[in-house]
Write an enzyme that holds these catalytic residues in place. Structure first.
Site, PDB file in Angstrom:
ATOM      1  CG  HIS A 158      -1.819   1.226   1.235  1.00 19.19           C
ATOM      2  ND1 HIS A 158      -3.036   1.265   0.574  1.00 19.19           N
ATOM      3  CD2 HIS A 158      -1.662   2.456   1.804  1.00 19.19           C
ATOM      4  CE1 HIS A 158      -3.584   2.453   0.748  1.00 19.19           C
ATOM      5  NE2 HIS A 158      -2.777   3.193   1.493  1.00 19.19           N
ATOM      6  CB  CYS A 159       1.986   3.409  -2.593  1.00 25.78           C
ATOM      7  SG  CYS A 159       3.080   4.816  -2.879  1.00 25.78           S
TER       8      CYS A 159
END
Length: 294
Positions: A158-159
């Site tokens: 998850h960025c």
């Protein structure tokens, strides 16, 4: 007396609803706007000090510089990849009932794995992995993201900088964002460095010198960080790994981790960037398949 939480069968639990992929609807999108502000500051600094010149005869501003066209092409692709990485869902498990947890497993009966090509199973017993939030079975390489509230196919990570998960359907956009981002920062550094040398050798206002120096420093730092991440993801692509699998490999005991998804560097690249080598560096032409079986 202590009250125990009653057991609720997985089929009766409410399914987690995926988040909307609109970064302006949530306060957690601040990192996205931070990236946007960095790009805007660097572009305006380069535009003002390098790319814009005024015609003495007409007084009209116009673009100059041998690198102007190439810079705008690279920066344009970077911005497109940035937007598509944010707005493209990473890919989730189909919600058509075919992946819902079977009632038999709630009763302790392990369902057959022969109906689908399942490689990854629970470590404690040979049963299909399932998500307690989505109440569905997990395909191989699929993991649940609590921020996106969804099980993401071939989840990489998850960025927060794009406020999205990087998964099967948007990984190519993310990789090209790193690639063209590194090239864009390199362009900015190359174009601003001569302007900084000239400012140091001549008598220019302090604000001009500070602006150019800040631009060179910021583009150099961002370019270095971008290049490091790009190199890491090149290693992942050639190895057929995701960031999660890389971390699992690092934490596993010697000989415990086996990368069953490594099929050779060429097939690995096709699995991430598409089957046509001529389109590997272009947005679009995404990898084939549905992300459910590997």
């Amino acid at each position: 007396p202590r009250h125990s939480t009653p057991f609720i069968p997985m089929q009766q639990r409410p399914k987690a609803q995926p988040k909307q992929y609109l970064p302006w609807n949530d306060s957690k999108c601040v990192p996205v706007w931070y990236v946007v502000s960095i790009v805007a500051v660097l572009y305006l600094t380069t535009l003002y000090h390098v790319l814009l010149a005024v015609d003495p005869a007409t007084g009209v501003y116009h673009l100059v510089g041998d690198l102007s066209f190439g810079f705008h092409c690279v920066a344009g692709v970077m911005l497109y990849c940035f937007a598509t990485t944010i707005l493209t869902p990473p890919g989730g498990i189909p919600r058509d009932g075919s992946w819902d947890v079977e009632p038999a497993e709630e009763e302790g009966i392990t369902p057959s794995l022969s109906d689908r090509k399942i490689v990854e199973t629970k470590k404690d017993r040979n049963s299909r992995r399932k998500c307690k939030w989505c109440t569905m079975y997990k395909p191989d390489r699929c993991h649940h993201c609590r921020v996106c509230r969804e099980c993401v196919l071939r989840m990489d990570h998850h960025c927060p900088w794009v406020y999205n998960c990087i998964g099967f359907r948007n990984y190519k956009y993310f990789f090209l964002l790193l690639l063209y981002g590194a090239l864009s920062f390199l362009f900015v550094t190359i174009m601003l460095t001569p302007a900084l040398d000239e400012a140091l050798e001549t008598d220019v206002p302090l604000g001009t010198l500070t602006s150019i120096l800040f631009g060179v420093t910021l583009s150099s730092v961002m370019g270095l960080l971008n290049t490091i991440f790009l190199g890491f993801h090149l290693y992942l692509i050639f190895s057929g790994l995701t960031t999660i699998e890389f971390c699992e490999k690092g934490s596993a005991r010697p000989g415990e981790f086996k990368n069953v998804h490594d099929k050779g560097w060429y097939v690995n690249i096709c699995g991430y960037l598409g089957s046509n080598p001529l389109l590997w560096l272009f947005p679009g032409a995404l990898p084939e398949g549905d992300g459910l079986e590997w």
